[in-house]
Structure formats: structure tokens, C-alpha cells
Scaffold this active site. Structure first.
Site, short mmCIF file in Angstrom:
data_model
loop_
_atom_site.label_atom_id
_atom_site.label_comp_id
_atom_site.label_asym_id
_atom_site.label_seq_id
_atom_site.Cartn_x
_atom_site.Cartn_y
_atom_site.Cartn_z
N GLU A 190 0.96 -1.08 0.02
CA GLU A 190 0.13 0.00 -0.18
C GLU A 190 0.85 1.05 0.12
O GLU A 190 1.63 1.42 0.87
CB GLU A 190 -0.99 -0.16 1.20
CG GLU A 190 -2.05 0.95 1.00
CD GLU A 190 -1.71 2.24 1.71
OE1 GLU A 190 -1.56 3.38 0.50
OE2 GLU A 190 -1.61 2.62 2.82
N CYS A 193 -2.03 8.79 3.78
CA CYS A 193 -1.91 8.51 2.40
C CYS A 193 -3.04 8.84 1.71
O CYS A 193 -3.34 8.86 0.39
CB CYS A 193 -1.39 7.29 2.24
SG CYS A 193 -2.60 5.93 3.15
#
Length: 484
Positions: free
Chosen positions: A244, A278
Site C-alpha cells: 500500500e 496517504c
């Protein structure tokens, strides 16, 4: 001494280089110890390998019971967990308290996900029965990020253990303190020694870990590091990779919508956790004209009014960036945008407090050239203005990433178009791009990951399916042309 290597349920000093972490808000030492060297890492992996033989065969009900006790133990440690996170990386205490609560809640969600997505099933067949089960990979390496140093590695470790894997956890060297509290909670919950081993350290420790004979790697962090891992394991399909890697996330704001509501959503999307999520909105896309002008002014007003301070100061919205280096990088990124033709609406500058503190920034890059498609992990938002909604969608999708995105508009038709065309794993309407649900998958296409989303879908990559056809007795086979 719980600040080096945790193997077989015991802490000891590492054999690598000494290092320390300093609070970016106060400058105080929040953690110090000695990193794990290659021999320490090898010992941690060997311990996991030995423990795996028993843990993988432990009944699922027993594994679940241990993890449920772990949830209780995390709850008991919520206050020190939150303080450890805040002291290491500067996160506002209320934000870190939310992270600690999410760590506890993750266990029930992971158990439900495992049962739904990686459980067992049997069906009757003419020959007997068909059976589906899920098997663990083996030893999993878990690399933790600094921005959610408890929640995000916890989101890998918990489903991995539930599936029967054992884990070597390398916390971020920028936020190492919470790992010891996690280990203490697992030990109190009755996790057998060796099922979770911890190696503190930076790049050298991580490099030693990926050179070990691991069976899987779960990583949350930058695209550059994720791509490095992907290349490192090229040609080794037997090693499971779950990556990720963040995003250069777009938020489109389009009329009709309340200007103040839109500005609230944009400011929270851009500046929550000092922009160190993020899923933060990095690019806000608006129409040309009076409506877009009003939204930009309203975002700037909110950004200029944010309360900024040390993690333990009352009523702050955001703290510093994780380090002085991160603050310097953010200032340089803002200057780079101006050099490429961007217009500073609100400058991102070093904060008066020093350390990792910066002020939130806004730069209009509509007429800039050569703006890099990069994720700056900080409180800086780029403004794009377009003539048409179709142009806004083009700008939104003009990225190699694809983690999160959103549309702020009351127009249902615009949402249907955005929903069909925007390329993002997390796509919200009239909601911030941050704050994803743990009961949903978390991930996205492009450089945001490798199509193994986490959160609820972590159960998918923590085990592999095994399909069986079963008959209690061997029987003669027949087929056209087969001898009787």
C-alpha cells in the site's frame, strides 16, 4: 530493555547501530536503543519459522480467543499507546487516541473478515464432498509506517496471526515506541512466544529482513520503497507481496454545493494529521469563475485559522511533521511548485516553533508547467481550475496513483459521471478523502498498490485457498476410451 529486538517473547539489545527518535514538537528523546543487525533479523525469522509449525495447527477458535484477549489488552493500554504515538511523530493527542481505539476495534473486524472471506465450506457431491479451506503462508514480514505506527501494522499483524501465520514486525525508525506496547499486549493475551518477533531499525534492518526466507511481505509506505520491494522479489511468485503506497489524491469541488461545507471537507481532507495520511487530498480541482474563487478563499481562511501546536497542547488541530527533515522537504516542495509557475495562495513555511512545525500551504498550479506527479506527505494542497467538469475529471485521473478521491457536489448527475470515470480505490461523495472504514477494503490501482487492498480485505492476502474433492473410498474411474 524493550528497545531493540524482541525474539521468543524476550527483549534484548540489538547488535546493530544505536539510534534515537526525538519528538518533532519538543525535541525530547522519545525512544533510544540499538537496531537489529542481520544476525538478529535471521534469529527473528528462525524463531517465527519454529513457532509457525505449532501456531498454524492451533484451532481457529483458540487463535480467535487469543486475539480477542489482545483487543482487551490494547484497550487497557490505550492511553500509553496514544502518548507513545504522539511523542514519536508529533500527532495531536486526540488523533493518536483515535488511532489507539481503532487498533482495538480492528480485531473484531478482522475476525469477521476472516470468517467471511477466508473461512471453510463443504458441499455434497456425487463422489462424496467438496471442501474449501484457507492455509497460512508461513512467516510474514510486516513493515510499519510512521504516520499510523500502531494501527497500520496492527492491520497486517492481526489478520496474519488469525490465519495462522507468524510475523516479524519492523516498525518505522521514525515511530518505534508503540511496538513494545503491542508486544506487551500480545504477551498478556497469551500469544505463544515466537509468533510475533520485533526488529527495530532503519534501512539496514529492513534490507536484512527482505533477504531472509520469508513467505510474505506486508508493507505500508512510500511508492519508491514499495517499488523497490516489488523489484527485489521479482521472479519469486512464491513470496506474497501486499503493498500500500499512498497517492496523489484528487478532490473535485463543483457547483452546486454550499461553499463553506465544501471548504470544510477540503481543509480536513488536506490537513488532517498535518497532511500525513496517504488518503489526504493533494489536489483540489475547481471550476473557473466566482464559485471556485469563493471556495479557494474559504479553504485559505480555514487553513490560516488552524490551531497548530505540540501534541499535548489543548485544542490543537494538527502538530508538526514527523521530523525536521520532513519539514525541510515540505518547504522545498512548496518552493519547487512556485519555481514551476505556481501561485502561492498561502505559503507553506517553517513554523515559528521550529522543529518539525510548518504552516499549511495552498498553491494554485493551474498555469504551472512540469509539476511532478508526486505525493508530498505534508499540509500542502495544489489548486487546479478547469473550464468544464470533463476537464476536472481529466485532471483528477492524470496521475500514476489511484488511492483516494472525491467529489463535493449536490448534483446527482455529476456524481454518477464521477463515480463511473474517477480512478480511485476509495471514492467519496460530499465526504473527506480521509477516514476510510475498516469494514471496507483499503487500497487502489496504479502506484497506490499491487491490487491487494488492506483493511477488511487483508484476510484475502493473509491466507491462500485450498480446494479438495473427497471420497471416503477409492472407486473405479471411467471415461470414454478409458480401459474398463
Amino acid at each position: 530493555m524493550n528497545n531493540g529486538v524482541y525474539i521468543d517473547g524476550k527483549w534484548r539489545s540489538g547488535k546493530g547501530a544505536a539510534f534515537a527518535k526525538h519528538c518533532p514538537a519538543t525535541g525530547e528523546t522519545s525512544w533510544e536503543g540499538v537496531a537489529a543487525d542481520a544476525a538478529d533479523v535471521a534469529a527473528a525469522v528462525a524463531s517465527c519459522r519454529a513457532a509457525f509449525a505449532v501456531w498454524a495447527r492451533t484451532p481457529v477458535a483458540e487463535r480467535i480467543a487469543i486475539l480477542e484477549r489482545y483487543a482487551d489488552e490494547i484497550g487497557k493500554r490505550a492511553a500509553p499507546i496514544a502518548e507513545a504515538i504522539s511523542r514519536d511523530m508529533g500527532k495531536a493527542l486526540w488523533d493518536a487516541q483515535g488511532e489507539a481505539a481503532t487498533m482495538k476495534a480492528k480485531i473484531a473486524v478482522s475476525i469477521a473478515a476472516m470468517k467471511e472471506r477466508a473461512g471453510e465450506r463443504e458441499e455434497a457431491a456425487a463422489f462424496g464432498q467438496s471442501r474449501l479451506v484457507h492455509r497460512p503462508h508461513g512467516v510474514m514480514a510486516v513493515f510499519g509506517p510512521f504516520n499510523f505506527p500502531g494501527h497500520l501494522p496492527n492491520g497486517h499483524i492481526v489478520p496474519a496471526l488469525l490465519a495462522g501465520n507468524t510475523c516479524v514486525f519492523k516498525p518505522s525508525e521514525l515511530a518505534p515506541s508503540v511496538a513494545a506496547l503491542m508486544a506487551d499486549a500480545f504477551e498478556a493475551a497469551g500469544l505463544p512466544p515466537g509468533c510475533l518477533n520485533i526488529v527495530q531499525g532503519g534501512r539496514e534492518t529492513g534490507a536484512a529482513l527482505i533477504d531472509q526466507p520469508i513467505n510474505g511481505l506486508a508493507f505500508t509506505g512510500s511508492a519508491s520503497t514499495g517499488v523497490f520491494f516489488h523489484k527485489h522479489f521479482a521472479g519469486r511468485p512464491e513470496v506474497m507481496l501486499a503493498l500500500e503506497m499512498g497517492g496523489n489524491n484528487p478532490l473535485i469541488i463543483w457547483d452546486p454545493v454550499d461553499v463553506d461545507a465544501a471548504a470544510d471537507i477540503a481543509a480536513q481532507s488536506a490537513y488532517l494529521t498535518t497532511g500525513q495520511r496517504c488518503s489526504c487530498a493533494r489536489r483540489v480541482i475547481l471550476p473557473e469563475g466566482a464559485f471556485g474563487d469563493a471556495v479557494v478563499d474559504a479553504i485559505a481562511a480555514r487553513a490560516g485559522g488552524l490551531r497548530i501546536g505540540a501534541w499535548n497542547e489543548p485544542d490543537i488541530f494538527m502538530g508538526p511533521l514527523v521530523s525536521n527533515h520532513a519539514a525541510d522537504q515540505a518547504v522545498r516542495f512548496h518552493e519547487m511548485l512556485l519555481a514551476k509557475g505556481g501561485r502561492s495562495i498561502l505559503p507553506l513555511a517553517a513554523g515559528e516553533q521550529g522543529g518539525g512545525f510548518v504552516t499549511p500551504g495552498i498553491v494554485d498550479v493551474t498555469n504551472a508547467t512540469g509539476v511532478p506527479d508526486e505525493e508530498l506527505f505534508g499540509p500542502l494542497v495544489q489548486i487546479y481550475r478547469t473550464k468544464t467538469f470533463e476537464g476536472a475529471l481529466t485532471v483528477a485521473n492524470n496521475t500514476k496513483y489511484g488511492l483516494s478521491g472525491g467529489l463535493v457536489s449536490d448534483d446527482d448527475a455529476l456524481w454518477e459521471t464521477a463515480f463511473s470515470e474517477m480512478r480511485a480505490g476509495i471514492l467519496n461523495r460530499n465526504r473527506p478523502t480521509v477516514g476510510a472504514s475498516g469494514a471496507m477494503p483499503f487500497g487502489g490501482p496504479g502506484l497506490s498498490g499491487n491490487f491487494r487492498p488492506g483493511a477488511y480485505y487483508a484476510a484475502d492476502y493473509c491466507a491462500w485457498p485450498q480446494a479438495s474433492q473427497l471420497s471416503s473410498k477409492a472407486a473405479r474411474m471411467s471415461a470414454p476410451g478409458f480401459p474398463a
